[in-house]
Design a protein around this motif. Structure first.
Motif, PDB file in Angstrom:
ATOM      1  N   ALA A  27       0.717  -1.263  -0.084  1.00 31.39           N
ATOM      2  CA  ALA A  27      -0.083  -0.141   0.064  1.00 31.39           C
ATOM      3  C   ALA A  27       0.935   1.226   0.016  1.00 31.39           C
ATOM      4  O   ALA A  27       1.795   1.346   0.615  1.00 31.39           O
ATOM      5  N   PRO A  28       0.717   2.135  -0.773  1.00 31.41           N
ATOM      6  CA  PRO A  28      -0.069   2.260  -2.063  1.00 31.41           C
ATOM      7  C   PRO A  28      -0.074   1.217  -3.005  1.00 31.41           C
ATOM      8  O   PRO A  28       1.156   0.756  -3.076  1.00 31.41           O
ATOM      9  N   LYS A  29      -0.831   0.756  -3.866  1.00 36.12           N
ATOM     10  CA  LYS A  29      -0.609  -0.119  -5.060  1.00 36.12           C
ATOM     11  C   LYS A  29       0.305   0.281  -5.981  1.00 36.12           C
ATOM     12  O   LYS A  29       0.624   1.341  -6.162  1.00 36.12           O
ATOM     13  N   ALA A  30       1.024  -0.729  -6.648  1.00 32.86           N
ATOM     14  CA  ALA A  30       2.342  -0.572  -7.453  1.00 32.86           C
ATOM     15  C   ALA A  30       1.623   0.378  -8.740  1.00 32.86           C
ATOM     16  O   ALA A  30       0.593  -0.198  -9.197  1.00 32.86           O
ATOM     17  N   THR A  31       2.401   1.339  -9.094  1.00 29.75           N
ATOM     18  CA  THR A  31       1.922   2.070 -10.250  1.00 29.75           C
ATOM     19  C   THR A  31       2.456   1.235 -11.435  1.00 29.75           C
ATOM     20  O   THR A  31       3.441   0.633 -11.530  1.00 29.75           O
ATOM     21  N   SER A  32       1.951   1.635 -12.616  1.00 26.45           N
ATOM     22  CA  SER A  32       2.479   1.188 -13.827  1.00 26.45           C
ATOM     23  C   SER A  32       3.957   1.574 -13.991  1.00 26.45           C
ATOM     24  O   SER A  32       4.776   0.629 -14.718  1.00 26.45           O
ATOM     25  N   GLU A  34       6.439   1.599 -11.766  1.00 22.43           N
ATOM     26  CA  GLU A  34       7.044   0.698 -10.896  1.00 22.43           C
ATOM     27  C   GLU A  34       7.033  -0.659 -11.694  1.00 22.43           C
ATOM     28  O   GLU A  34       8.099  -1.344 -11.501  1.00 22.43           O
ATOM     29  N   VAL A  35       5.893  -0.878 -12.014  1.00 28.26           N
ATOM     30  CA  VAL A  35       5.943  -2.288 -12.851  1.00 28.26           C
ATOM     31  C   VAL A  35       6.946  -2.040 -14.024  1.00 28.26           C
ATOM     32  O   VAL A  35       7.642  -3.236 -14.640  1.00 28.26           O
ATOM     33  N   HIS A  36       6.956  -1.130 -14.752  1.00 26.76           N
ATOM     34  CA  HIS A  36       7.838  -0.872 -16.039  1.00 26.76           C
ATOM     35  C   HIS A  36       9.480  -1.057 -15.413  1.00 26.76           C
ATOM     36  O   HIS A  36      10.081  -1.577 -16.159  1.00 26.76           O
ATOM     37  N   ASP A  37       9.468  -0.309 -14.285  1.00 27.13           N
ATOM     38  CA  ASP A  37      11.021  -0.178 -13.894  1.00 27.13           C
ATOM     39  C   ASP A  37      11.394  -1.479 -13.284  1.00 27.13           C
ATOM     40  O   ASP A  37      12.715  -1.689 -13.589  1.00 27.13           O
ATOM     41  N   ALA A  38      10.724  -2.592 -12.982  1.00 28.15           N
ATOM     42  CA  ALA A  38      10.647  -3.707 -12.445  1.00 28.15           C
ATOM     43  C   ALA A  38      11.216  -4.734 -13.553  1.00 28.15           C
ATOM     44  O   ALA A  38      12.070  -5.333 -13.775  1.00 28.15           O
ATOM     45  N   ALA A  39      10.477  -4.460 -14.851  1.00 26.75           N
ATOM     46  CA  ALA A  39      10.541  -5.091 -15.884  1.00 26.75           C
ATOM     47  C   ALA A  39      11.889  -4.656 -16.679  1.00 26.75           C
ATOM     48  O   ALA A  39      12.744  -5.734 -16.923  1.00 26.75           O
ATOM     49  N   HIS A  69       3.890  -5.952 -19.106  1.00 27.57           N
ATOM     50  CA  HIS A  69       2.172  -6.280 -19.432  1.00 27.57           C
ATOM     51  C   HIS A  69       1.830  -7.518 -18.597  1.00 27.57           C
ATOM     52  O   HIS A  69       0.864  -7.678 -17.900  1.00 27.57           O
ATOM     53  N   VAL A  70       2.841  -8.674 -18.860  1.00 29.16           N
ATOM     54  CA  VAL A  70       2.535 -10.000 -18.117  1.00 29.16           C
ATOM     55  C   VAL A  70       2.651  -9.756 -16.388  1.00 29.16           C
ATOM     56  O   VAL A  70       1.559 -10.205 -15.779  1.00 29.16           O
ATOM     57  N   THR A  71       3.290  -8.795 -16.053  1.00 27.92           N
ATOM     58  CA  THR A  71       3.466  -8.613 -14.450  1.00 27.92           C
ATOM     59  C   THR A  71       2.218  -7.728 -14.028  1.00 27.92           C
ATOM     60  O   THR A  71       1.601  -7.948 -13.138  1.00 27.92           O
ATOM     61  N   GLU A  72       1.603  -6.766 -14.960  1.00 32.24           N
ATOM     62  CA  GLU A  72       0.318  -6.145 -14.572  1.00 32.24           C
ATOM     63  C   GLU A  72      -0.714  -7.300 -14.363  1.00 32.24           C
ATOM     64  O   GLU A  72      -1.339  -7.182 -13.350  1.00 32.24           O
ATOM     65  N   HIS A  73      -0.879  -8.288 -15.297  1.00 26.96           N
ATOM     66  CA  HIS A  73      -1.737  -9.300 -15.215  1.00 26.96           C
ATOM     67  C   HIS A  73      -1.351 -10.117 -13.946  1.00 26.96           C
ATOM     68  O   HIS A  73      -2.549 -10.426 -13.248  1.00 26.96           O
ATOM     69  N   LEU A  74      -0.389 -10.252 -13.717  1.00 31.20           N
ATOM     70  CA  LEU A  74      -0.009 -11.352 -12.661  1.00 31.20           C
ATOM     71  C   LEU A  74      -0.436 -10.681 -11.283  1.00 31.20           C
ATOM     72  O   LEU A  74      -0.932 -11.100 -10.316  1.00 31.20           O
ATOM     73  N   LEU A  75      -0.150  -9.146 -11.012  1.00 24.21           N
ATOM     74  CA  LEU A  75      -0.548  -8.576  -9.888  1.00 24.21           C
ATOM     75  C   LEU A  75      -1.982  -8.471  -9.902  1.00 24.21           C
ATOM     76  O   LEU A  75      -2.487  -8.453  -8.693  1.00 24.21           O
TER      77      LEU A  75
END
Length: 108
Positions: A27-32, A34-39, A69-75
């Motif tokens: 919390a707060p939820k991961a942002t797009s 942050e997901v991009h940075d992890a990818a 994209h796949v990570t967004e779906h996973l989360l």
């Protein structure tokens, strides 16, 4: 395979030389972003390239986009009954761990 040398001092916050942080159940939820940075970090690590050549840039960026994209779906699909972790508390815990492990890197 040769071992990598440990960094001498603290890293500059460029966003590319950090470990991938957990993005689920925070919390707060991961942002797009942050997901991009992890990818991006994942692709940098797997490819072994600090920066792709112009020849590989399109493939590199495509891989980052697909993984994000796949990570967004996973989360979105993960389910837990545990309460979300507070990001600030987790950051402070990590800083304390780092200070204990590497006191010279955190002394300023």
């Amino acid at each position: 395979m040769a071992a990598r040398a440990a960094p001498v001092g603290p890293c500059q916050p460029c966003g590319r030389c950090r470990n991938i942080s957990p993005l689920h159940n925070v919390a707060p939820k991961a942002t797009s972003q942050e997901v991009h940075d992890a990818a991006l970090q994942y692709v940098l690590t797997v490819s072994g390239m600090p920066k792709p050549s112009q020849t590989n840039a399109v493939v590199f960026e495509g891989a980052v986009a697909e993984i994000a994209h796949v990570t967004e779906h996973l989360l979105a699909d993960l389910v837990t009954s545990a309460p979300p972790k507070d990001r600030e508390v987790e950051r402070e815990t990590a800083r304390a761990r780092t200070a204990k492990r590497l006191p010279e890197a955190t002394a300023s």
